[in-house]
Design a protein around this motif. Structure first.
Motif, PDB file in Angstrom:
ATOM      1  N   ALA A  24      37.047  47.988  41.184  1.00 51.92           N
ATOM      2  CA  ALA A  24      38.140  46.860  41.794  1.00 51.92           C
ATOM      3  C   ALA A  24      39.429  47.739  42.403  1.00 51.92           C
ATOM      4  N   ARG A  25      39.574  48.814  41.847  1.00 49.30           N
ATOM      5  CA  ARG A  25      40.807  49.468  42.187  1.00 49.30           C
ATOM      6  C   ARG A  25      40.584  50.183  43.404  1.00 49.30           C
ATOM      7  N   ASP A  26      39.231  50.880  43.508  1.00 52.06           N
ATOM      8  CA  ASP A  26      38.916  51.332  44.521  1.00 52.06           C
ATOM      9  C   ASP A  26      38.960  50.774  45.722  1.00 52.06           C
ATOM     10  N   LEU A  27      38.536  49.489  45.646  1.00 52.36           N
ATOM     11  CA  LEU A  27      38.304  48.670  46.707  1.00 52.36           C
ATOM     12  C   LEU A  27      39.858  47.747  47.257  1.00 52.36           C
ATOM     13  N   GLY A  28      40.631  48.044  46.030  1.00 53.36           N
ATOM     14  CA  GLY A  28      42.006  47.467  46.364  1.00 53.36           C
ATOM     15  C   GLY A  28      42.063  45.991  46.071  1.00 53.36           C
ATOM     16  N   TYR A  29      41.241  45.639  45.221  1.00 55.81           N
ATOM     17  CA  TYR A  29      41.377  44.386  44.699  1.00 55.81           C
ATOM     18  C   TYR A  29      42.689  43.943  43.872  1.00 55.81           C
ATOM     19  N   VAL A  30      43.436  42.660  44.406  1.00 52.80           N
ATOM     20  CA  VAL A  30      44.081  42.248  43.788  1.00 52.80           C
ATOM     21  C   VAL A  30      44.280  40.890  43.253  1.00 52.80           C
ATOM     22  N   ALA A  31      44.232  40.488  41.820  1.00 52.26           N
ATOM     23  CA  ALA A  31      44.042  39.275  41.423  1.00 52.26           C
ATOM     24  C   ALA A  31      44.701  38.159  41.855  1.00 52.26           C
ATOM     25  N   ASN A  32      44.218  36.875  42.309  1.00 55.76           N
ATOM     26  CA  ASN A  32      44.945  35.656  42.821  1.00 55.76           C
ATOM     27  C   ASN A  32      45.738  35.120  41.530  1.00 55.76           C
ATOM     28  N   ARG A  33      46.852  35.394  41.687  1.00 52.22           N
ATOM     29  CA  ARG A  33      47.876  34.859  40.499  1.00 52.22           C
ATOM     30  C   ARG A  33      47.703  33.308  40.165  1.00 52.22           C
ATOM     31  N   SER A  34      47.700  32.526  41.272  1.00 50.80           N
ATOM     32  CA  SER A  34      47.692  31.166  41.057  1.00 50.80           C
ATOM     33  C   SER A  34      46.353  30.731  40.533  1.00 50.80           C
ATOM     34  N   ALA A  35      45.292  31.400  41.041  1.00 54.27           N
ATOM     35  CA  ALA A  35      43.808  30.904  40.666  1.00 54.27           C
ATOM     36  C   ALA A  35      43.650  31.515  38.924  1.00 54.27           C
ATOM     37  N   ARG A  36      44.179  32.479  38.662  1.00 52.93           N
ATOM     38  CA  ARG A  36      44.079  33.062  37.165  1.00 52.93           C
ATOM     39  C   ARG A  36      45.121  32.089  36.253  1.00 52.93           C
ATOM     40  N   ASN A  37      46.100  31.807  36.584  1.00 50.98           N
ATOM     41  CA  ASN A  37      46.927  30.742  36.148  1.00 50.98           C
ATOM     42  C   ASN A  37      46.437  29.361  35.852  1.00 50.98           C
ATOM     43  N   LEU A  38      45.770  29.060  36.829  1.00 52.55           N
ATOM     44  CA  LEU A  38      45.100  27.704  36.865  1.00 52.55           C
ATOM     45  C   LEU A  38      43.921  27.695  35.581  1.00 52.55           C
TER      46      LEU A  38
END
Length: 335
Positions: free
Chosen positions: A45-59
């Motif tokens: 995930a780090r190598d690909l540059g993935y950033v979590a969707n905070r709104s989806a995570r909070n939901l």
């Protein structure tokens, strides 16, 4: 130029050769996955540059991703509380939390609708109805200083040792003065209560008469001028004044001058709350640095840790204080 495409959970799952559920569990810490799988997925995930969707995570977690910061009435704008807010905002951002400033609601006519994961309360005031509203939200509450409300129990607290700070300042003034007056807020906050109690105990130990003059927590120049005038009329006189509220010390210097006293020539003046403005005056004023920015930062961090489950409820941290000696308490500078 087209904006770069955002990397999704599906992209990470495809690169790792696992399901999106496995990726989600690995990155969120959920599920029963081998440590090696979690580490491999996180690295991809780090190598690909993935950033979590905070709104989806909070939901998914049932959280808002926001915390509140509440100040006593009329304190917004004071240097101390603005520093607390800046420290809290910086730390909240570091934990991917939005910070919402909650003003006092007197005169609003209704209880505000608040959707927050937790709240920081700075200087809880005894009898403030907003405290009951905030504690009734059912979310963790961290206070900056103790809540004097009988039976109050919160998730955590950051506090300063105001007894030690007061005694340090008094000991410093005692080198050049015999009668020290205290301009102090009432006992509705632990801040005001602790300073008063420490001053009274110090006076008893040193054989001095306590001279306490009431001023509001949020004081106007006329409040300080009145208190200074009373102090200067005290039997036997005074040769030092401590102004406790934020912003009061400069007014104390001006009031003393109007009564024919000169700082620091024949009257020492100190502030219990330091600020950049006191350092930049033509006559810099001695003060106690009670580290407001660090107070806000630590309170926000404690709340974030409580929400993450990395610390248990009931945590207490004590901030160190530092005496900043300046010209206003150095008599030789005024001669």
């Amino acid at each position: 130029m087209n904006a770069p495409r955002l990397i999704t959970l599906r992209d990470v799952a495809r690169a790792a050769g696992v399901s999106t559920t496995t990726v989600s569990d690995a990155l969120s810490g959920r599920g029963r996955l081998p440590a090696a799988t979690r580490e491999r997925v996180a690295a991809i995930a780090r190598d690909l540059g993935y950033v979590a969707n905070r709104s989806a995570r909070n939901l998914r977690s049932g959280r808002t991703g926001a915390i509140g910061l509440y100040f006593p009435e009329r304190t917004i704008g004071l240097e101390y509380y603005m520093d607390v807010a800046m420290g809290a905002a910086e730390e909240a951002l570091a934990h991917d939390l939005a910070l919402t400033l909650i003003p006092a609601t007197r005169g609003l006519g209704r209880t505000p609708s608040l959707h927050l994961d937790g709240v920081v309360v700075s200087d809880p005031v005894l009898g403030d109805p907003m405290l009951q509203t905030l504690t009734g939200l059912g979310v963790p509450v961290v206070t900056c200083e103790r809540d004097l409300t009988p039976g109050a129990r919160h998730a955590g607290r950051i506090e300063s040792d105001h007894v030690a700070g007061t005694r340090t300042l008094l000991d410093h003034l005692a080198h050049h003065s015999t009668q020290i007056a205290l301009l102090c807020p009432g006992e509705e906050t632990s801040f005001g209560l602790d300073v008063r109690v420490a001053y009274q105990a110090w006076c008893a130990e040193t054989g001095r008469k306590p001279l306490i003059y009431d001023v509001p927590l949020v004081c106007e120049p006329q409040d300080v001028s009145r208190a200074v005038a009373e102090a200067l009329r005290a039997p036997g006189g005074v040769d030092a004044i401590i102004s406790v509220p934020d912003g009061g010390a400069n007014s104390a210097v001006q009031a003393a001058f109007q009564h024919g006293r000169h700082v620091p020539g024949d009257l020492l003046v100190a502030s219990y709350v330091d600020s950049p403005s006191l350092r930049g005056l033509p006559l810099p004023i001695t003060a106690i640095d009670i580290a407001p920015r660090e107070m806000g930062r630590r309170a926000a961090k404690m709340l974030a840790d409580l929400l993450a489950g990395t610390i248990a409820a009931g945590a207490v941290e004590v901030l160190p204080l530092e005496l900043m000696v300046r010209a206003s308490t150095s008599p030789t500078t005024g001669r």
